[in-house]
Design a protein around this motif. Sequence first.
Motif, PDB file in Angstrom:
ATOM      1  N   ASP A 105       5.636  -0.168  -5.001  1.00  0.00           N
ATOM      2  CA  ASP A 105       4.207  -0.468  -4.813  1.00  0.00           C
ATOM      3  C   ASP A 105       3.975  -1.961  -4.595  1.00  0.00           C
ATOM      4  O   ASP A 105       3.254  -2.354  -3.674  1.00  0.00           O
ATOM      5  CB  ASP A 105       3.383  -0.026  -6.030  1.00  0.00           C
ATOM      6  N   GLN A 109       2.450  -3.764  -1.240  1.00  0.00           N
ATOM      7  CA  GLN A 109       1.204  -4.532  -1.314  1.00  0.00           C
ATOM      8  C   GLN A 109       1.362  -5.970  -0.823  1.00  0.00           C
ATOM      9  O   GLN A 109       0.376  -6.607  -0.443  1.00  0.00           O
ATOM     10  CB  GLN A 109       0.644  -4.504  -2.741  1.00  0.00           C
ATOM     11  N   LEU A 116       0.433  -1.274   5.930  1.00  0.00           N
ATOM     12  CA  LEU A 116       0.355  -0.524   4.675  1.00  0.00           C
ATOM     13  C   LEU A 116       0.433   0.989   4.862  1.00  0.00           C
ATOM     14  O   LEU A 116       1.141   1.671   4.114  1.00  0.00           O
ATOM     15  CB  LEU A 116      -0.892  -0.910   3.885  1.00  0.00           C
TER      16      LEU A 116
END
Length: 173
Positions: A105, A109, A116
């Motif tokens: 994650d 990010q 994304l």
Amino acid sequence: MKSKWTLKHNKNHCTIVNEGGKNIGYQPNAGVQIMEADGYGFKDLNGSGRLDAFEDWRLSMKVRIFDFCDRFNIHQSQDEIVYQNGRAALPREVVEGLKHNRYVDETIQQEPAEDLAFLNENRLLVALILILDEGNQDYVIQLMIESAQAGLLNSVIYTIANAFHQFNLRSVS
């Protein structure tokens, strides 16, 4: 050009420490060589003798994934890695663990906003690239790359699943 990396020896592996860059795990007995480009240290995972995009931690994750997939003729389809001779289905608990993995994650990010959606759809490939960088299991990575090059990826699926599982356990806290 002055080297911007050093090799730090740990108990069970080494780390390529890149000044102002990403640190890369390294198993010196696994047959993977270190190479230098622009003063930084990298692993020559496929033994090509040159820095390929999937090995270059300075590039975006999307670029690295595209290069890896093109080079080894693989892609992700839902929860499987698809390659020229078949499909490598990972155990359900491994796939679920990677869907909720903090390290994956955080990596996603940090990437450009326009990447994304692609990266979230290809989380297994993101995890795979991160495992290549982590390097505590370089012998597993080397076996996986050689198998992918030979079109025999399915013959090492349990080894790959084990590497994913160990990565998942290490990086989730």
